[in-house]
Enzyme design. Structure first.
Site, PDB file in Angstrom:
ATOM      1  N   ASP A 179      -0.021   9.216   0.724  1.00 63.99           N
ATOM      2  CA  ASP A 179       0.536  10.548   0.426  1.00 63.99           C
ATOM      3  C   ASP A 179       1.996  10.575  -0.010  1.00 63.99           C
ATOM      4  O   ASP A 179       2.842   9.910   0.608  1.00 63.99           O
ATOM      5  CB  ASP A 179       0.495  11.435   1.678  1.00 63.99           C
ATOM      6  CG  ASP A 179      -0.773  11.330   2.458  1.00 63.99           C
ATOM      7  OD1 ASP A 179      -1.719  10.706   1.986  1.00 63.99           O
ATOM      8  OD2 ASP A 179      -0.813  11.876   3.568  1.00 63.99           O
ATOM      9  N   TRP A 182       0.831  -1.215   0.000  1.00 63.93           N
ATOM     10  CA  TRP A 182       0.000   0.000   0.000  1.00 63.93           C
ATOM     11  C   TRP A 182       0.862   1.261   0.000  1.00 63.93           C
ATOM     12  O   TRP A 182       1.877   1.307   0.688  1.00 63.93           O
ATOM     13  CB  TRP A 182      -0.861  -0.022   1.271  1.00 63.93           C
ATOM     14  CG  TRP A 182      -1.490   1.287   1.610  1.00 63.93           C
ATOM     15  CD1 TRP A 182      -0.919   2.313   2.312  1.00 63.93           C
ATOM     16  CD2 TRP A 182      -2.809   1.729   1.267  1.00 63.93           C
ATOM     17  NE1 TRP A 182      -1.804   3.362   2.430  1.00 63.93           N
ATOM     18  CE2 TRP A 182      -2.966   3.017   1.800  1.00 63.93           C
ATOM     19  CE3 TRP A 182      -3.869   1.143   0.562  1.00 63.93           C
ATOM     20  CZ2 TRP A 182      -4.155   3.758   1.661  1.00 63.93           C
ATOM     21  CZ3 TRP A 182      -5.044   1.875   0.420  1.00 63.93           C
ATOM     22  CH2 TRP A 182      -5.189   3.165   0.964  1.00 63.93           C
TER      23      TRP A 182
HETATM   24  C1  FRU Z   1      -3.614  11.993   4.520  1.00 65.68           C
HETATM   25  C2  FRU Z   1      -3.247  11.302   5.816  1.00 65.68           C
HETATM   26  C3  FRU Z   1      -2.377  12.195   6.659  1.00 65.68           C
HETATM   27  C4  FRU Z   1      -1.631  11.226   7.517  1.00 65.68           C
HETATM   28  C5  FRU Z   1      -1.425  10.065   6.581  1.00 65.68           C
HETATM   29  C6  FRU Z   1      -1.439   8.735   7.244  1.00 65.68           C
HETATM   30  O1  FRU Z   1      -3.920  11.152   3.475  1.00 65.68           O
HETATM   31  O2  FRU Z   1      -4.420  10.890   6.501  1.00 65.68           O
HETATM   32  O3  FRU Z   1      -3.077  13.176   7.372  1.00 65.68           O
HETATM   33  O4  FRU Z   1      -0.415  11.736   7.973  1.00 65.68           O
HETATM   34  O5  FRU Z   1      -2.436  10.139   5.604  1.00 65.68           O
HETATM   35  O6  FRU Z   1      -1.066   7.728   6.363  1.00 65.68           O
END
Ligand code: FRU
Length: 454
Positions: free
Chosen positions: A22, A19
């Protein structure tokens, strides 16, 4: 044990397996572009977050490096969440959120941590640099994440997503002289945002643009349909007050699948986002991967509006003048359609006659349709467009129109007049037809292959 990947996109970044979400720590360091990403190598579902790591010379061909951050220390026991990077004193520094879950998820803490590297490959963690004590009173320690760092006027600055207890998303500004000691400056909007929580704020000082994502946001009369929306706001942080002076705002992408965009500190400014979205099914799980990053995009501000253009390293170009109808074949590549006095356009991509993904100029707007793209992707949005696989984007109405489409095995990224519409698709392997119908004074078609080095 990492899982095995049996298929992958031709050039979009995905994890070595498992997976990803971000993009994190996008930076040019020691002569190469570095991209990190939220990564769970042991499953195709989100889980304890690692930072995956790739490097590139041309923003198109990426090479895997070892995982940069692995969770498990006291301060990032349950995950190394999103963050950013900066070069300082010849070293590469990562600032990220340590995620700590105690008592079976009852008590969650999010704190901002620092790590450094001298070779851009292995990282030494320094632990917490912005902890709960630097969170002003009334803000929730369980929703405090995604630091984006930059340098301005001799200081380091960072914005961190936060939330008021019983309130909605906020963005907090911090300042430091040395990366280790931080002070709180201000809540840059000083008011609740529309989203229940803000995520991944990114202030690009060079351009004067703030990016942020709002979770569970009302659609504002259908102005944007994704339940989680990424916005840009053109404006400047006033460093004397710590407030953001906003001039204009809009949404980053009109498609189904862009979230958490982040910018490189570079000239021209470059942005990449997560080419996926929360709360959707991901048909590629069976191939051993879930989630990709968008192609790199050069970004600028024109007439108070964010403009994006894809950056893809291209090889051979096939060119044709288009009459009313035209056909081509390709799965991966960059299509450019240039038309004068465009009245109507319909393009079908990844077509095998039964399955296809289409873009149509209809009633003065672009209508994208992935309802027949191939494998079904289900989301949680319940409006008619979302249920019918439709997304819309304003049409410039320019006399000379340039439409650019970046195609990869599992995605299309569509650009016109600086706007972007991006979506994942999961078509059959042999759906490779491109069918174009146009009504215009003149129309030229180009398809460039992607200059792949592997
Ligand atoms: C955004 C998020 C962030 C967090 C991350 C966790 O997509 O929810 O706020 O740091 O993904 O994977």
């Amino acid at each position: 044990m990492a899982i095995t990947k049996i298929k992958e996109p031709a050039f979009h970044i995905t994890g070595e397996s498992g997976w990803i979400n971000d993009p994190n720590g996008l930076i040019f360091y020691n002569g190469q572009y570095h991209a990190f990403y939220q990564h769970h190598p042991y499953d195709t579902k989100w889980g304890p977050m690692h930072w995956g790591h790739v490097v590139s010379d041309d923003l198109t061909n990426w090479k895997y490096l070892p995982i940069a951050l692995t969770p498990g220390d006291d301060f990032d026991k349950n995950g190394c969440f999103s963050g950013s990077a900066i070069v300082h004193g010849d070293k590469l520094w990562l600032m990220y959120t340590g995620f700590i879950e105690n008592q079976g998820g009852e008590s969650i803490r999010q704190v901002q941590c620092l790590a450094e590297s001298s070779d851009g490959i292995t990282f030494k963690k320094h632990g917490i640099v912005i902890g709960e004590e630097l969170l002003p009173e009334g803000y929730a320690p369980c929703d405090f994440r995604d630091p984006k760092i930059w340098r301005y006027d001799g200081s380091f600055w960072c914005v961190v997503a936060a939330r008021k207890i019983e309130g909605r998303g906020r963005i907090l500004l911090y300042r430091s002289a040395d990366l280790f000691n931080w002070e709180f400056v201000n809540d840059i909007f000083g008011a609740d945002s529309a989203g229940s929580m803000i995520e991944c704020p990114d202030y690009n000082e060079e351009l004067g643009v703030l990016f942020f994502c709002e979770q569970f946001q009302p659609s504002e009369n259908g102005a944007h349909l994704n339940i989680h929306t990424c916005r840009w706001a053109v404006g400047r942080i006033d460093y004397s007050t710590g407030l953001f002076n906003e001039q204009s705002r809009g949404i980053v992408d009109w498609g189904f699948d862009v979230y958490a965009p982040q910018t490189f500190r570079s000239k021209p400014s470059v942005m990449m986002g997560w080419l996926n979205m929360w709360d959707r099914t991901v048909p590629s799980e069976k191939y051993g991967f879930a989630g990709m990053l968008t192609a790199a995009r050069s970004i600028s501000v024109k007439d108070g509006r964010l403009c994006q253009e894809p950056i893809v390293s291209c090889g051979d170009v096939y060119k044709a003048t288009v009459g009313e109808g035209f056909e081509d074949k390709a799965k991966v590549g960059v299509i450019t359609v240039k038309a004068t006095e465009l009245e109507a356009l319909d393009i079908r991509m990844r077509s095998d006659g039964t399955n296809y993904t289409s873009l149509t100029l209809k009633n003065g707007e672009w209508v994208f349709d992935r309802s027949k793209s191939g494998e079904e992707i289900r989301g949680v949005e319940k409006d008619p467009d979302s249920l019918n696989g439709i997304r819309r984007m304003p049409f410039s109405g320019n006399r000379e129109v340039t439409l650019t489409i970046v195609m990869d095995d599992f995605s299309v990224e569509i650009f016109e007049d600086g706007r972007a519409l991006t979506s994942t698709i999961y078509p059959p392997d042999d759906a490779v037809g491109i069918e174009l119908t146009v009504k215009a004074e003149s129309c030229h078609y180009e398809r460039a292959s992607v200059a792949l080095t592997k």
